[in-house]
Design an enzyme around this catalytic site. Structure first.
Site, PDB file in Angstrom:
ATOM      1  CB  VAL A  14      44.394  16.988   8.467  1.00 41.04           C
ATOM      2  CG1 VAL A  14      44.148  15.489   8.390  1.00 41.04           C
ATOM      3  CG2 VAL A  14      43.287  17.662   9.263  1.00 41.04           C
ATOM      4  CB  CYS A  15      48.759  17.753   5.272  1.00 45.88           C
ATOM      5  SG  CYS A  15      47.360  18.243   4.283  1.00 45.88           S
ATOM      6  CB  SER A  16      51.460  18.600   9.658  1.00 51.01           C
ATOM      7  OG  SER A  16      51.574  19.665   8.742  1.00 51.01           O
TER       8      SER A  16
END
Lengths: 192, 195
Positions: free
Chosen positions: B87-89
């Site tokens: 999700v961060c990416s």
């Protein structure tokens, strides 16, 4: 004892069936097959509805209702750097479709924003001046049905009379060479 | 009892995993930790509080302090859990195309993770050139995240978004479900309230 064992078997069989069905749906669309049924959110602007040949009203529509011989679908996300970089190429593809009398109205283009809300789709549309319809898929529902593909991913489907469709192109990756992509789509459709 | 246990295991296996449209930019480079506990920390700050002061090294080579912006800019702080995760990416690349929205709300963005600078360098290179500062809260590990109360028990930060106004006061906090990306409209709506 027999009753408990039978119950367990029934539960396991049922769950295997559910998982098998889900697994079958989670494969990226294959050329030669029909696109799984997906409910697309009806565009709220009349220009997009007119382009797709859809009547006003209704919350969702399916691919088969679009007035076109071929529909190119771009699976993208506003959070995907490759999609962002490829946006000018996809815009150029749309320009080529709309400027070629042999293709205008016959080959149409939409984008599906995987995991993107309506606001995020509108933000991307404004940022890159996207003139073709972009459909939000905020809860990844469509994305899951079409195999949780990475982005950008391009699918082309031939739409036949009666609203049936057949996948004629399915590939991961940015467009890069727009003319080559379009030529491939046209040749594929002509040979079918 | 056994039937219930088997049923439970199947249900957990079937629904495990989080949905994310991972960009091909990160193909084969993302570690998927699976579904995590949505939040795993206790906030130490609240809306209306003065934000804890911090100074951190930035990817650009400079150091950035929250006080640098006092009286000049609103500050959006985006804590994300870790580099190279799904999700961060797929979060900061979206903020990278809306610099105009931040600027029109007189705001800057500071992205913070608990990763070290070399890791942040490699990871953010996949996102294209970022217009905002990326800060490393690596050492002392997660100390800034801890000062806000968004450091998880496993040493990662929460997926948390905060807005600090020009007076240094916290105006918005969203400690989001770590498995999901916060909708952009929530942030924009809160930024526009500052006008």
């Amino acid at each position: 004892m027999f009753g408990k064992t039978s119950g367990l078997m029934v539960v396991i069989l049922f769950l295997f069936t559910v998982i098998a069905v889900a697994a079958a749906e989670s494969i990226p669309p294959k050329v030669g097959t029909a696109l799984p049924d997906i409910d697309l959110l009806m565009p709220d602007n009349s220009a997009d509805r007119k382009y797709l040949g859809l009547p006003s009203g209704g919350k969702t529509f399916q691919v088969g209702r679009i007035k076109a011989k071929v529909l190119i679908i771009q699976i993208y996300s506003m959070y995907c750097p490759y999609c962002q970089a490829d946006a000018p190429n996809v815009n150029r593809l749309y320009g080529l479709l709309e400027s070629n009398p042999a293709l205008t109205g016959k080959v149409k283009l939409i984008g599906i924003g995987a995991g993107n809300t309506s606001f995020e789709v509108a933000t991307y549309k404004k940022k890159y001046s996207v003139a073709f319809p972009l459909i939000p898929d905020a809860d990844f529902k469509i994305h899951k049905i079409i195999g949780e593909v990475r982005t950008p991913y391009f699918i082309a489907v031939k739409i036949t009379d009666g609203g049936r469709n057949e996948v004629v192109y399915s590939r991961l990756g940015a467009l890069e060479d727009v003319e080559q992509f379009l030529g491939q789509i046209v040749r594929t459709v002509q040979s079918n | 009892m056994k039937i219930k246990a088997v049923l439970l295991i199947f249900i957990i296996c079937f629904f495990a995993g989080n949905a994310c449209a991972a960009s091909a930019a990160f193909e084969n480079n993302i570690y998927n930790p699976g579904e995590l506990k949505p939040t795993d920390s206790v906030l130490k700050v609240g809306v209306g509080n003065e934000a804890p002061a911090f100074t951190l090294p930035a990817l650009s080579g400079k150091t950035v302090s929250l006080s640098d912006f006092r009286g000049r800019k609103n500050v959006v702080i985006s804590f994300v859990p870790a580099a190279w995760t799904p999700v961060c990416s797929d979060q900061w690349p979206g903020y990278n195309i809306i610099q105009d929205i931040f600027e029109s709300n007189d705001a800057v963005l500071l992205g913070i993770t608990v990763d070290n600078i070399p890791t942040l360098f490699s990871w953010t290179n996949q996102m294209g050139k970022l217009w905002f500062d990326v800060l490393s809260d690596f050492w002392p590990h997660g100390s800034v995240a801890a000062s806000f109360g968004v450091l998880r028990s496993d040493g990662m930060a929460e997926r948390a978004m905060l807005i600090v106004d020009k007076k240094g006061l916290i105006r918005y906090i969203d400690v989001h479900n770590i498995n999901q990306r916060p909708p952009l409209e929530d942030l924009v709506r809160e930024l526009e309230k500052l006008k």
